[in-house]
Design a protein around this motif. Structure first.
Motif, short mmCIF file in Angstrom:
data_model
loop_
_atom_site.label_atom_id
_atom_site.label_comp_id
_atom_site.label_asym_id
_atom_site.label_seq_id
_atom_site.Cartn_x
_atom_site.Cartn_y
_atom_site.Cartn_z
N TYR A 209 73.41 -26.53 21.59
CA TYR A 209 72.50 -25.39 21.79
C TYR A 209 72.89 -24.62 23.06
O TYR A 209 72.06 -24.06 23.76
CB TYR A 209 71.06 -25.88 21.93
CG TYR A 209 70.59 -26.71 20.76
CD1 TYR A 209 70.17 -26.09 19.58
CD2 TYR A 209 70.57 -28.10 20.82
CE1 TYR A 209 69.74 -26.85 18.50
CE2 TYR A 209 70.14 -28.85 19.75
CZ TYR A 209 69.73 -28.23 18.59
OH TYR A 209 69.31 -28.98 17.53
N LYS B 59 59.41 -22.29 19.20
CA LYS B 59 59.76 -22.79 17.88
C LYS B 59 61.17 -23.41 17.91
O LYS B 59 61.40 -24.48 17.38
CB LYS B 59 59.70 -21.65 16.85
CG LYS B 59 59.72 -22.13 15.41
CD LYS B 59 59.63 -20.95 14.45
CE LYS B 59 59.83 -21.38 13.01
NZ LYS B 59 61.16 -21.93 12.75
N ILE B 60 62.08 -22.72 18.56
CA ILE B 60 63.46 -23.22 18.65
C ILE B 60 63.47 -24.59 19.33
O ILE B 60 64.10 -25.53 18.86
CB ILE B 60 64.35 -22.23 19.43
CG1 ILE B 60 64.54 -20.94 18.63
CG2 ILE B 60 65.72 -22.85 19.73
CD1 ILE B 60 65.15 -19.80 19.42
N ALA B 62 61.07 -26.74 19.55
CA ALA B 62 60.43 -27.75 18.71
C ALA B 62 61.37 -28.21 17.59
O ALA B 62 61.34 -29.38 17.18
CB ALA B 62 59.15 -27.18 18.13
N ASP B 63 62.19 -27.24 17.13
CA ASP B 63 63.09 -27.57 16.02
C ASP B 63 64.32 -28.36 16.43
O ASP B 63 65.06 -28.87 15.58
CB ASP B 63 63.55 -26.28 15.32
CG ASP B 63 62.40 -25.67 14.54
OD1 ASP B 63 61.38 -26.38 14.37
OD2 ASP B 63 62.53 -24.53 14.11
N ASP B 65 66.70 -31.11 17.24
CA ASP B 65 66.70 -32.51 16.78
C ASP B 65 67.28 -33.38 17.88
O ASP B 65 68.49 -33.55 17.99
CB ASP B 65 67.53 -32.62 15.49
CG ASP B 65 67.41 -34.02 14.89
OD1 ASP B 65 66.42 -34.70 15.20
OD2 ASP B 65 68.32 -34.41 14.14
#
Lengths: 461, 66
Positions: A209, B59-60, B62-63, B65
């Motif tokens: 990320y 949201k990102i 929370a998503d 993994d």
């Protein structure tokens, strides 16, 4: 069959005697601890090993024991000086009694350690790691990444249950300025043998990320035991140095600087300090924005005031010029009016209403006057032309008449028409009263004269 | 001005540029209101970056993994 054989006990007794003679007192040895187990009774059992320079081949091993009577003291002393626990993997200088027990065999009883040796060894190893990272050209790589102005999206590597992580979150989420940070924890084991693999795995996860996050914060688990040795690690340091995001190291200690601290973009002493650093970055930007705001306001005020003054000065100047012009023209108008007819005076007074209309009217008036004068002049010229034409024409006809008259007045022509001229003594007689009886009169005809005498005079009544 | 692609850094750079231009008297009265309006918007944008939360970001996070 040999008759001089010994029993095992006899052999061990001799060996034991030999040990006692060879090692009459405790001696100092150096070795790496390859295994270490604390016993419930408070004793510590060690496996010592000496490796070759590559660190791969084991050259010698031995069992060693630290009895509980010595262990507490040794552990405390070692921890205080090296600021790390006595653990497997460390190179230690031990003071040992070399013993041989008839039942258990060879062993070493540790009665003291010299922590400064371990410190020296750790330092040497650190230097080697640093040198390696330097030679590979990676040691400053993370430092060279520009730290973002707004480190808003933060990846944290820590143990979830760590007090340090809690401190960090408390400070960053409840900052008094109301700055909003987005924090994501990437859990890792922060001490023990699994530290390396766990931290590197967390870094790999964050790397997926990498576009989302602004910075990475590594926070040590906390607790009183300060074991930084796992962060004096080449692999972890290499991963951090080469990480594409700036990394804040919050695993430090008041006095110690780990290799992770060295390669990280920034280092702080505590997790709280890491939070404060991030909040400060926001404050800097906040202050900058406020500063821009006030500078903007100030310069707008300065500019508008300048423009206002400029305009004001212009207006004042224009007013002066106009009033000067006005009074000048008023004076000339007065003068003019004094010399002018009442009609003109009235006209000028009528014009003296407002400045602008005055100028316009004055101009109009002037040009009108000029126009009128021009027209008048043209009229006069026309008149003169007409007049002269007329005069010329009438003169011509008069001349004709005169000519005609002259024609008819010619005495020769008149004489031919039957008239005659009567003269007495050469003088033409137009009235009978100039004659008397007996006068000789000469009568002239067109073609000759006759002399007669007056016999009778009749007056016309 | 493309609000979506505007970065904080770019916004700050624009603010600095306009304010400096103002302070150096390089901006005339005609440009003034446009400049002031732009700076005000940029400052608002930057301030929001400091304090506002974006639902999308939550949201990102929370998503992820992990």
């Amino acid at each position: 069959m040999a008759s001089n054989s010994l029993t095992l006990l006899e052999l061990h007794t001799r060996i034991k005697e030999s040990f006692r003679k060879t090692f009459p007192s405790a001696i100092w040895i150096t070795s790496e601890i390859s295994e270490m187990h604390d016993n419930r009774s408070g004793h510590c059992y060690l496996q010592l090993a000496e490796k070759d320079k590559t660190g791969e081949k084991i050259l010698a091993t031995s069992r060693a024991t630290i009895w509980s009577s010595n262990y507490m003291m040794i552990k405390t002393q070692f921890g205080n000086i090296t600021r790390r626990p006595l653990t497997a993997g460390l190179k230690v200088m031990f003071k040992v009694e070399v013993v041989f027990h008839v039942l258990y065999g060879y062993s070493l009883n540790v009665i003291a350690v010299d922590p400064s040796y371990t410190l020296g060894d750790i330092e040497r190893r650190r230097r080697e790691i640093i040198e390696r990272l330097t030679n590979e050209g990676v040691i400053d790589m993370n430092k060279l990444i520009p730290f973002p102005d707004l480190p808003k999206n933060i990846a944290v590597i820590s143990s979830q249950t760590a007090a340090g992580y809690g401190d960090f979150m408390e400070h960053i989420q409840n900052n008094t300025f109301g700055y909003k940070f987005n924090v994501k924890l990437f859990p890792a084991i922060m001490q023990g043998d699994n530290t390396r693999g766990s931290v590197i795995a967390a870094l790999d996860s964050i790397n997926e990320y990498v576009d989302f996050f602004d910075v990475v914060v590594i926070i040590r688990g906390g607790g009183s035991q300060t074991d930084l040795s796992y962060f004096d690690d080449y692999e972890i340091a290499l991963n951090i140095a080469q990480f594409p995001l700036p990394i804040i190291s919050g695993i430090g200690h008041e006095r110690d600087v780990s290799i992770v601290d060295l390669v990280a973009n920034l280092r702080v002493k505590t997790p709280t300090a890491a939070a404060i650093l991030l909040i400060n970055r926001f404050q800097i930007q906040d202050n900058l924005l406020s500063d821009y705001g006030s500078r903007l306001k100030e310069s707008v005020e300065t500019l508008t005031e300048k423009e206002y003054n400029f305009q004001n000065n212009k207006i004042i100047l224009i007013k002066h010029l106009f009033s000067a012009l006005l009074s000048k023209h008023k004076t000339s108008l007065v003068l003019l009016s004094q010399k002018s007819s009442y009609g003109v005076q009235a006209l000028i007074k009528g014009q003296d209403i407002s400045l602008s209309s005055y100028f316009a009217d004055l101009k109009n008036l002037t040009s009108n006057k000029i126009n009128i004068e021009n027209m008048n002049f043209s009229h006069i010229i026309l008149d003169i032309k007409k007049q002269s034409n007329f005069i010329f024409a009438s003169s011509s006809s008069l001349l004709e008449i005169a000519e005609t008259k002259m024609k008819y007045a010619n005495p020769d022509i008149i004489l031919k028409r039957g008239f005659s001229i009567t003269r007495v003594n050469g003088k033409a007689i137009a009235s009978i009263s100039n004659l008397k009886l007996g006068d000789n009169i000469e009568t002239k005809f067109s073609d000759g004269n006759a002399i007669s005498e007056i016999n009778k005079i009749n007056l016309k009544i | 001005m493309n609000e979506e692609k505007l970065t904080y850094k770019d916004a700050m750079a624009s603010i600095e540029e306009i304010v400096a231009k103002l302070e150096d008297n390089k901006m005339d009265v005609d440009e003034l209101s446009v400049g002031v309006k732009k700076v005000s918007e940029l400052i608002k944008f930057c301030k929001s970056k400091l304090k506002e939360t974006e639902a999308e970001v939550d949201k990102i996070l929370a998503d992820m993994d992990v």
